[in-house]
Design an enzyme around this catalytic site. Sequence first.
Site, short mmCIF file in Angstrom:
data_model
loop_
_atom_site.label_atom_id
_atom_site.label_comp_id
_atom_site.label_asym_id
_atom_site.label_seq_id
_atom_site.Cartn_x
_atom_site.Cartn_y
_atom_site.Cartn_z
N SER A 171 0.84 -1.20 0.00
CA SER A 171 0.00 0.00 0.00
C SER A 171 0.87 1.26 0.00
CB SER A 171 -0.95 -0.05 1.19
OG SER A 171 -2.13 0.66 0.92
N LYS A 223 -18.05 19.01 3.96
CA LYS A 223 -17.20 19.16 5.13
C LYS A 223 -17.11 17.86 5.92
CE LYS A 223 -14.60 21.10 8.18
NZ LYS A 223 -13.20 21.33 7.85
#
Length: 331
Positions: A171, A223
């Site tokens: 990863s 948000k």
Amino acid sequence: MWMDFLTEYGIFLAKLGTFAVLLMLVVAAVLMLYMRSKSGTDEHLEVRNMNRKYEQMQLMLQSAMLPRKQFKQAVKELKARHKQSSGKADEERKRVFILHFRGDIRASQVNSLREEVTAVLAVARDSDEVMVVLESGGGTVHGYGLAASQLKRIRDKGIKLTVAVDKVAASGGYMMACVANRIIAAPFAIIGSIGVLAQIPNFYRFLKKHDIDFEQLSAGEYKRSLTLFGENTKQGRERLQTEIEETHDLFKQFVKDNRSQVDIDKVATGKHWYGQSALDVGLVDELCTSDDYLGNAAAEADLYELEYVRKRPFLEKIFGTTAKLFEPQEL
């Protein structure tokens, strides 16, 4: 009378307790300022000559195996080689700078890595090489993005960059590795897992069960997607999934830009690969341990192992560990 005495005594204890608390706060503030002033002395760069290390190991074995006369002759020949090499021009011999990166979920070692890279670039020549012995199972996007950018500084300066993976570069770890000119890996090292993961605990049902209200206000449509304490919605989940897909696309493009030889659609499924399989799909260039690589390089190059030692403050250790629980996206 007794009531007056108890009242005065209680006031005395309250004053004493207040004084003790204030005294502790003052002492804590003084200690914090003192530790902050000393923090600069806790950081330094250590450099080790690996050629000398290998020679010392060889001499230790020879001292136990060879007769005394032959051992003295071996020491004499080694000193002669040192004397001969010391008279050569510095530019004639290649140098390999060895860095180690042991990544955690936040890639916190990037602070040391950036200092090590800066030190190397200050002295490296075009003929030199930087080898990074990398071990990481991945972590946060921004942490490993910055770590990969530090390695890219080496490539941008035209210095050969080799990454060695003895155990795992998955990863975010592979995001760093793919920047290298050449990637070597041990036969059973774990490579790849080009994917993105987001996970976050939610305490909404627990709070609701105990009649605890949680309020959250935000401005801006995007948000907040999922939340720790509020009730998560289908819209929030879809929004986070979109963000994950966008991050995965950026990750795939980054790997493709740095290793054009890989079939990105084949390897970017989140699957990990062992050394031999990783070689077959182009994720690495050679099966070799870092020990073999450096052992062979020592014959024709000067090897210098660098480590920027940084002592983390106590509060940083505490809050850094706690913050790991709430990192939303991981590579």
